[in-house]
Write a protein that holds these residues in place. Structure first.
Motif, mmCIF file in Angstrom:
data_model
loop_
_atom_site.group_PDB
_atom_site.id
_atom_site.type_symbol
_atom_site.label_atom_id
_atom_site.label_comp_id
_atom_site.label_asym_id
_atom_site.label_seq_id
_atom_site.Cartn_x
_atom_site.Cartn_y
_atom_site.Cartn_z
ATOM 1 N N ARG A 190 -16.322 -10.496 -19.116
ATOM 2 C CA ARG A 190 -16.453 -9.394 -18.160
ATOM 3 C C ARG A 190 -17.837 -8.763 -18.206
ATOM 4 N N ASP A 191 -18.432 -8.645 -19.391
ATOM 5 C CA ASP A 191 -19.750 -8.005 -19.457
ATOM 6 C C ASP A 191 -20.793 -8.829 -18.707
ATOM 7 N N HIS A 251 -20.068 -8.260 -15.043
ATOM 8 C CA HIS A 251 -20.537 -6.933 -14.627
ATOM 9 C C HIS A 251 -22.052 -6.912 -14.475
ATOM 10 N N ASP A 257 -5.937 1.523 -16.996
ATOM 11 C CA ASP A 257 -6.805 1.369 -15.826
ATOM 12 C C ASP A 257 -7.830 0.261 -16.037
ATOM 13 N N ASP A 258 -8.349 0.184 -17.251
ATOM 14 C CA ASP A 258 -9.332 -0.866 -17.512
ATOM 15 C C ASP A 258 -8.681 -2.242 -17.367
ATOM 16 N N ASN A 259 -7.450 -2.352 -17.805
ATOM 17 C CA ASN A 259 -6.756 -3.635 -17.648
ATOM 18 C C ASN A 259 -6.457 -3.950 -16.186
ATOM 19 N N THR A 262 0.606 -4.004 -17.468
ATOM 20 C CA THR A 262 -0.423 -4.775 -16.761
ATOM 21 C C THR A 262 0.212 -5.898 -15.945
ATOM 22 N N ALA A 288 -6.762 5.425 -19.518
ATOM 23 C CA ALA A 288 -8.048 4.716 -19.582
ATOM 24 C C ALA A 288 -7.827 3.249 -19.935
ATOM 25 N N VAL A 289 -6.977 3.003 -20.915
ATOM 26 C CA VAL A 289 -6.707 1.620 -21.344
ATOM 27 C C VAL A 289 -6.004 0.845 -20.226
ATOM 28 N N ARG A 315 -8.385 -3.023 -13.738
ATOM 29 C CA ARG A 315 -9.677 -3.488 -13.214
ATOM 30 C C ARG A 315 -9.928 -4.942 -13.614
ATOM 31 N N ALA A 316 -9.554 -5.289 -14.835
ATOM 32 C CA ALA A 316 -9.746 -6.672 -15.296
ATOM 33 C C ALA A 316 -8.926 -7.639 -14.437
ATOM 34 N N GLY A 320 -9.014 -9.006 -20.980
ATOM 35 C CA GLY A 320 -8.367 -7.710 -20.988
ATOM 36 C C GLY A 320 -7.717 -7.493 -22.343
#
Ligand code: ZN
Length: 273
Positions: A39-40, A43, A82-84, A127, A79-80, A86-87, A67
């Protein structure tokens, strides 16, 4: 023997040398069939731009890494989760075969591994609800038990499949030889997984001695893993995806010219896998 079009490059294999653009071009140049970005790296390229880059190249996408990390904040937080989410969206954007999950280890300051596993199972379920709605598969990657505290408290394929049994459709396993080769149950568990739940297959090798437990993975053929045997087992059980090469190698392959790394991968695909 694996011909190059059956191989996929996990971008971590050349993370010190190449960004996404170079990885895509390198895969095409060396005849690889696919790519699996982190992902990095995605991004850094921009998700839309990266997705277009990959689509235009014609490469397959064996997975998006990654994820998970459900225990990072001690409990399931927005936060956790939501990040998943997004993944999952990013995996859809790049047309990935699955989103690979490194689930997280013990919560900070905790000694409760059973509690960590409960958080992880609940988080994966949350998720998965979203992933099903957008048609993305979730691949849990069991990590070698030496990472149970700090990276993933799911440590065997059997344990992974128990979680999958609980959660239902759309979730399976990413089988990484580095993490599972030692497991006396691995072959029957690969049979148990079956074609629907074998979602990814990651290749590297286990060096003896291993000088660093995270960043001293070997090139296929340089270590002690029965790569041909494990590949035969996943294929006999119905896995038909790309064979993803994922080598973290601070002391060796990250120091080399990336085209040399890819040429070696192509050669070892033919001779060592
Ligand atoms: Zn892996």
């Amino acid at each position: 023997m694996l011909t190059p079009e059956r191989l996929s490059l996990n971008t971590a294999t050349v993370k010190k040398q190449w960004g996404l653009r170079e990885c895509v071009d390198g895969c095409v140049r060396h005849g690889l069939g696919g790519i699996a970005p982190w992902r990095d790296v995605l991004h850094a390229a921009g998700v839309d731009e990266g997705a277009k880059m990959i689509r235009d190249s014609g490469l397959g996408v064996s997975g998006l890494c990654r994820g998970g990390w459900y225990t990072a904040e001690g409990a399931l937080t927005d936060a956790v989760l939501d990040d998943n989410k997004r993944a999952v969206d990013e995996a859809v954007a790049i047309g990935a075969a699955c989103l690979v999950m490194v689930v997280g280890g013990l919560a900070p300051g905790s000694r409760d591994i059973a509690g960590a596993r409960a958080i992880v199972t609940e988080g994966l379920g949350r998720t998965l609800d979203y992933a099903r709605s957008v048609g993305m598969k979730i691949a849990i990657e069991p990590l070698h038990p030496m990472y149970a505290a700090d990276r993933a408290c799911v440590n065997t394929l059997g344990q992974t499949l128990d979680i999958c049994d609980q959660l239902g459709d759309g979730v399976g396993a990413a089988v990484d030889v580095y993490h599972v080769w030692w497991d006396p149950e691995i072959l029957p568990q690969i049979v148990r997984a079956g074609p629907e739940r074998l979602m990814a297959f990651h290749l590297c090798d286990w060096l003896v001695p291993t000088r660093d437990l995270l960043t001293d993975r070997g090139m296929m053929g340089d270590g002690v893993i029965d790569l041909k045997g494990l590949r035969a087992a996943v294929e006999a059980s119905g896995f038909a995806g790309l064979n993803e090469v994922e080598i973290f190698s601070e002391l060796d392959w990250w120091k080399r010219d990336a085209d040399e790394v890819l040429a070696t991968i192509v050669e070892r695909g033919r001779t060592a896998c």
